[in-house]
Design a protein around this motif. Structure first.
Motif, PDB file in Angstrom:
ATOM      1  N   MET A  46     -15.415   1.231   0.542  1.00  0.00           N
ATOM      2  CA  MET A  46     -14.524   2.302   0.001  1.00  0.00           C
ATOM      3  C   MET A  46     -13.311   2.383   0.905  1.00  0.00           C
ATOM      4  O   MET A  46     -13.393   2.308   1.890  1.00  0.00           O
ATOM      5  CB  MET A  46     -15.088   3.598  -0.277  1.00  0.00           C
ATOM      6  N   PRO A  47     -12.083   2.794   0.242  1.00  0.00           N
ATOM      7  CA  PRO A  47     -10.890   3.295   1.261  1.00  0.00           C
ATOM      8  C   PRO A  47     -11.308   4.379   2.064  1.00  0.00           C
ATOM      9  O   PRO A  47     -11.907   5.447   1.558  1.00  0.00           O
ATOM     10  CB  PRO A  47      -9.854   3.520   0.135  1.00  0.00           C
ATOM     11  N   GLN A  48     -10.691   4.307   3.239  1.00  0.00           N
ATOM     12  CA  GLN A  48     -11.153   5.347   4.234  1.00  0.00           C
ATOM     13  C   GLN A  48      -9.843   6.380   4.714  1.00  0.00           C
ATOM     14  O   GLN A  48     -10.134   7.215   5.137  1.00  0.00           O
ATOM     15  CB  GLN A  48     -11.670   4.946   5.421  1.00  0.00           C
ATOM     16  N   GLY A  49      -8.818   6.225   4.097  1.00  0.00           N
ATOM     17  CA  GLY A  49      -7.679   6.872   4.276  1.00  0.00           C
ATOM     18  C   GLY A  49      -7.057   7.818   3.102  1.00  0.00           C
ATOM     19  O   GLY A  49      -7.738   7.379   1.903  1.00  0.00           O
ATOM     20  N   THR A  50      -6.268   8.445   3.014  1.00  0.00           N
ATOM     21  CA  THR A  50      -5.656   9.345   1.960  1.00  0.00           C
ATOM     22  C   THR A  50      -3.909   9.127   2.043  1.00  0.00           C
ATOM     23  O   THR A  50      -3.549   8.964   3.222  1.00  0.00           O
ATOM     24  CB  THR A  50      -5.768  10.679   1.888  1.00  0.00           C
ATOM     25  N   LYS A  51      -3.390   9.271   0.925  1.00  0.00           N
ATOM     26  CA  LYS A  51      -1.776   9.215   0.992  1.00  0.00           C
ATOM     27  C   LYS A  51      -1.558  10.261   0.287  1.00  0.00           C
ATOM     28  O   LYS A  51      -1.716  10.552  -0.882  1.00  0.00           O
ATOM     29  CB  LYS A  51      -1.425   7.792   0.459  1.00  0.00           C
ATOM     30  N   ASP A  52      -0.583  10.961   0.867  1.00  0.00           N
ATOM     31  CA  ASP A  52      -0.023  12.372   0.139  1.00  0.00           C
ATOM     32  C   ASP A  52       1.068  12.035  -0.959  1.00  0.00           C
ATOM     33  O   ASP A  52       2.278  11.297  -0.649  1.00  0.00           O
ATOM     34  CB  ASP A  52       0.375  13.337   1.051  1.00  0.00           C
ATOM     35  N   MET A  53       0.786  12.199  -2.288  1.00  0.00           N
ATOM     36  CA  MET A  53       1.656  12.160  -3.372  1.00  0.00           C
ATOM     37  C   MET A  53       2.675  13.119  -3.709  1.00  0.00           C
ATOM     38  O   MET A  53       3.200  13.122  -4.796  1.00  0.00           O
ATOM     39  CB  MET A  53       0.888  11.477  -4.482  1.00  0.00           C
ATOM     40  N   GLY A  54       2.635  14.161  -2.801  1.00  0.00           N
ATOM     41  CA  GLY A  54       3.226  15.465  -3.356  1.00  0.00           C
ATOM     42  C   GLY A  54       2.343  16.557  -3.514  1.00  0.00           C
ATOM     43  O   GLY A  54       2.050  17.226  -3.025  1.00  0.00           O
ATOM     44  N   SER A  55       2.161  16.440  -4.994  1.00  0.00           N
ATOM     45  CA  SER A  55       1.232  17.525  -5.687  1.00  0.00           C
ATOM     46  C   SER A  55      -0.088  16.974  -5.566  1.00  0.00           C
ATOM     47  O   SER A  55      -0.875  17.958  -5.829  1.00  0.00           O
ATOM     48  CB  SER A  55       1.887  17.929  -7.175  1.00  0.00           C
ATOM     49  N   TYR A  56      -0.391  15.951  -5.099  1.00  0.00           N
ATOM     50  CA  TYR A  56      -1.920  15.524  -5.175  1.00  0.00           C
ATOM     51  C   TYR A  56      -1.879  14.188  -3.981  1.00  0.00           C
ATOM     52  O   TYR A  56      -0.763  14.133  -3.481  1.00  0.00           O
ATOM     53  CB  TYR A  56      -2.213  15.017  -6.675  1.00  0.00           C
ATOM     54  N   SER A  57      -3.165  13.640  -3.770  1.00  0.00           N
ATOM     55  CA  SER A  57      -3.094  12.757  -3.026  1.00  0.00           C
ATOM     56  C   SER A  57      -4.154  11.713  -3.530  1.00  0.00           C
ATOM     57  O   SER A  57      -5.049  11.870  -4.329  1.00  0.00           O
ATOM     58  CB  SER A  57      -3.966  13.282  -1.611  1.00  0.00           C
ATOM     59  N   ILE A  58      -3.978  10.425  -3.025  1.00  0.00           N
ATOM     60  CA  ILE A  58      -4.985   9.280  -3.405  1.00  0.00           C
ATOM     61  C   ILE A  58      -5.492   8.629  -2.185  1.00  0.00           C
ATOM     62  O   ILE A  58      -5.082   8.696  -1.132  1.00  0.00           O
ATOM     63  CB  ILE A  58      -4.203   8.282  -3.998  1.00  0.00           C
ATOM     64  N   PRO A  59      -6.819   7.899  -2.531  1.00  0.00           N
ATOM     65  CA  PRO A  59      -7.302   7.428  -1.483  1.00  0.00           C
ATOM     66  C   PRO A  59      -6.710   5.818  -1.290  1.00  0.00           C
ATOM     67  O   PRO A  59      -6.374   5.367  -2.127  1.00  0.00           O
ATOM     68  CB  PRO A  59      -8.886   7.038  -1.992  1.00  0.00           C
ATOM     69  N   VAL A  60      -6.614   5.520   0.080  1.00  0.00           N
ATOM     70  CA  VAL A  60      -6.055   4.162   0.514  1.00  0.00           C
ATOM     71  C   VAL A  60      -6.736   3.764   1.613  1.00  0.00           C
ATOM     72  O   VAL A  60      -7.283   4.186   2.361  1.00  0.00           O
ATOM     73  CB  VAL A  60      -4.415   4.402   0.687  1.00  0.00           C
ATOM     74  N   PHE A  61      -6.450   2.148   1.634  1.00  0.00           N
ATOM     75  CA  PHE A  61      -7.230   1.645   2.820  1.00  0.00           C
ATOM     76  C   PHE A  61      -6.313   1.913   3.882  1.00  0.00           C
ATOM     77  O   PHE A  61      -5.002   1.708   3.945  1.00  0.00           O
ATOM     78  CB  PHE A  61      -7.335   0.020   2.185  1.00  0.00           C
ATOM     79  N   THR A  62      -7.078   1.935   5.089  1.00  0.00           N
ATOM     80  CA  THR A  62      -6.311   2.186   6.413  1.00  0.00           C
ATOM     81  C   THR A  62      -5.775   0.904   7.085  1.00  0.00           C
ATOM     82  O   THR A  62      -6.243   0.017   6.395  1.00  0.00           O
ATOM     83  CB  THR A  62      -7.345   2.766   7.439  1.00  0.00           C
ATOM     84  N   PRO A  63      -4.648   0.934   7.676  1.00  0.00           N
ATOM     85  CA  PRO A  63      -4.180  -0.351   8.371  1.00  0.00           C
ATOM     86  C   PRO A  63      -5.364  -0.990   9.185  1.00  0.00           C
ATOM     87  O   PRO A  63      -5.411  -2.430   8.868  1.00  0.00           O
ATOM     88  CB  PRO A  63      -3.250   0.416   9.348  1.00  0.00           C
TER      89      PRO A  63
END
Length: 645
Positions: A46-63
């Motif tokens: 699973m992706p271990q990072g998060t990305k801030d999209m303003g009013s919500y956040s989504i899970p993303v893969f870390t570098p």
């Protein structure tokens, strides 16, 4: 956490123990080559990072994951080539993100800072100025022009953007942004009609509504009719062959009566009263010709019914013979003497009850008489006409009972006398408040009208009955030593006793009255002196009672526990004198309509209430004061059992 929502997942310990993935699906033996998902996303981790999209956040893969798994931040396989997803807008930079936030009112957008715009050659939205200049078109000559308006114009309930005087002079446009060609255009010829100089100062009652009209002084000064039209251009009906008859002057106090020469107001009233019993109080009903409030019709009917049930033929009711409030009131009484004052041209009111009496040659004359003939006026809803009649009645010294809960003039609008909205000294504050409270049932407001009317009639018949032969005498005193004597009629209520006590002793608040037997006197309009047990010459003591808060446990007739709550009882008063508080909120008992045969018990320790009656507690005698049972503040638990029957 899935950003804007959450899902239930299996823990790492559960996954290892049950052999399932995070969603609970069985994990199959891993093939030699992992099969990617439909979009190329691997199923290994699973992706271990998060990305801030303003009013919500989504899970993303870390570098670290991206480098190790050869995927992008979304988990898709990366082959080293950069692909554009779609054609970009002209001049939209892909170099960096905007660094500032711009408030757009109900939302915000990201914009490029001044430093970014100068360095990147873009506007605040990120578009290239060079490319925009190539595709831009000449600014139109009209609203908006080359630049935006910088001023605002107040239009009353809203405002519009306009060009400032400086912008108009510099750009050669009017306030709306249209180019000036040097010609001044006139609007179409204005309609001959009301002058634009000043507003009308008078109100004219049209029955179910009102209109603004120009006063006689304004008409003479401005040369207009009552509607504001110039006299020479006032519209004339096509069928009109002769001048209309002159309007009756509002300053003319003569009243037309059928079969007699014009009379004064007092002579007209005397003529009308000759048809009635002159010694009975006259109650006049005022109200609108239609109902605007959804509860007013039921309120009017309830007042009429309760008034007749209480007073029957002890008073006289008068209406103006109008539809709406007056007709509904008249339709709901049959035994009470009822008179409907109508103008001669309206030969009959059409009401099924009452006698019609003709007065005046028009509505205005009838109103003058109606505003001065009554002793008491009930007002429900209404417009400027009701407000005017209420002012006349107020000036004549009559009592006004405004049902302000109904709205309209009765709530204090349209020139209704504000003094009439204040409770008189003799009126109960509780009853007066019920006239204005729209949240209570209409029956409660109707009963308050009857109670206030009874209090007023008693006061008028006997404003101060002290010393009258046949009255009962009581001695009243305070704990501080003040003493006085009061005298009340034998048929008076205990509320009258309390009211006179407060007046004679000059008390700011109504106390409780303690009888020589040690019980509290129930002071109510419904309790007569005879039924209360008071005797002539008794001494009554004014007391301020201290209360004790008890935890009350309620039990049913079968002894089963129902519920617990809190109740406040007065310390020095016997239990049986506080039945209303003791038995409050008890379940209904169809076997008996009385609050008898209840049982009391006290718990000596701060313990949970027993599940059944009789398992704990000691019995209490209702004929002893509360403070003899609960001396302390820690043990205050009372058990109450519903009536045995």
């Amino acid at each position: 956490d899935m950003g804007c929502y959450a899902v239930s997942v299996y823990t790492a310990e559960q996954q290892a123990r049950l052999g399932v993935d995070v969603r609970g699906a069985k994990i199959l033996p891993e093939p030699a080559q992992p099969r990617p998902s439909a979009g190329g996303q691997p199923n290994k981790e699973m992706p271990q990072g998060t990305k801030d999209m303003g009013s919500y956040s989504i899970p993303v893969f870390t570098p670290e994951q991206q480098a190790r798994l050869q995927v992008d931040e979304r988990g898709f396989k990366f082959d080293g080539q950069v692909r554009r997803t779609q054609k970009t807008l002209p001049g939209s930079p892909q170099k960096e993100k905007p660094q500032e936030i711009k408030n757009m009112g109900g939302y915000a957008v990201g914009v490029y800072s001044a430093e970014q715009q100068a360095r990147l050659g873009v506007d605040e939205r990120g578009f290239s100025r060079e490319l925009l200049a190539k595709v831009s078109t000449p600014a139109p000559t009209g609203p908006g022009g080359k630049e935006r308006p910088q001023g605002t114009k107040d239009m009353g309930s809203y405002s519009v953007p306009v060009y400032t005087p400086e912008q108009q002079a510099r750009l050669g446009v009017d306030e709306r942004g249209f180019a000036l060609d040097g010609q001044v255009r006139q609007r179409s010829k204005p309609r001959a009609g009301p002058p634009q100089k000043e507003k009308p100062q008078n109100i004219k009652d049209m029955g179910s509504y009102a209109v603004a009209v120009y006063s006689a002084e304004q008409q003479a000064r401005l040369g207009v009719d009552e509607r504001g039209f110039p006299i020479e251009s006032a519209p004339v009906p096509k069928a009109q062959a002769q001048p209309a008859p002159a309007q009756s002057s509002t300053n003319d106090d003569s009243i037309a009566m059928p079969g007699t020469p014009p009379s004064t107001i007092q002579e007209a009233i005397a003529s009308l009263i000759s048809n009635m019993d002159p010694f009975k109080p006259r109650v006049c009903v005022l109200g609108g010709t239609s109902f605007m409030n959804g509860t007013s019709k039921a309120l009017t009917a309830s007042i009429a019914q309760k008034l007749e049930a209480k007073f029957s033929d002890r008073l006289i009711v008068l209406t103006g013979g109008m539809k709406g409030v007056q007709q509904v009131f008249a339709d709901n009484i049959s035994r009470t003497p009822l008179y409907n004052l109508v103008v001669p041209c309206d030969a009959a009111s059409g009401f099924r009850n009452g006698n019609d009496l003709q007065v005046g040659k028009d509505l205005e004359q009838r109103k003058k008489v109606f505003g001065k003939i009554g002793h008491i006026y009930l007002t429900i809803e209404g417009g400027p006409g009701v407000a005017q009649e209420a002012r006349d009645a107020m000036e004549n010294g009559a009592l006004i009972l405004p049902l302000s809960r109904s709205g309209g003039a009765s709530s204090g609008a349209m020139g209704f006398p504000t003094k009439a909205l204040e409770a008189p000294d003799w009126a109960s504050d509780n009853n007066w408040a019920k006239l204005a409270n729209p949240d209570i049932p209409v029956e409660m407001s109707a009963q308050a009208v009857v109670d206030l009317l009874e209090s007023y009639l008693s006061k008028q018949a006997d404003p101060d009955s002290d010393g009258e032969v046949g009255n009962l005498m009581f001695s009243v005193r305070t704990m501080g030593g003040r003493e006085a004597s009061i005298s009340v009629r034998p048929d008076a209520s205990t509320e009258d006793v309390l009211r006179k006590t407060v007046k004679r002793l000059g008390l700011s608040k109504a106390p409780r009255l303690l009888t020589p037997t040690g019980s509290l006197l129930e002071c109510s309009r419904e309790v007569t002196i005879e039924s209360s047990g008071l005797e002539n010459g008794m001494e009554l003591t004014c007391v301020r009672m201290n209360t004790i808060k008890l935890t009350r446990h309620l039990y049913g007739r079968d002894g089963s526990y129902i519920s617990s709550d809190t109740v406040e009882l007065e310390r020095s008063v016997m239990f049986q004198a506080q039945e209303d508080h003791l038995l409050e909120k008890l379940p209904p008992n169809p076997s008996t309509s009385t609050k008898k045969h209840y049982e009391l018990a006290a718990l000596d320790f701060s313990v949970a209430p027993p599940s059944r009656w009789g398992e704990a507690g000691r019995e209490i005698d209702p004929a002893i004061p509360v403070q003899h049972i609960f001396w302390g503040e820690n043990v205050c638990q009372l058990m109450v059992r519903c009536p045995k029957q």
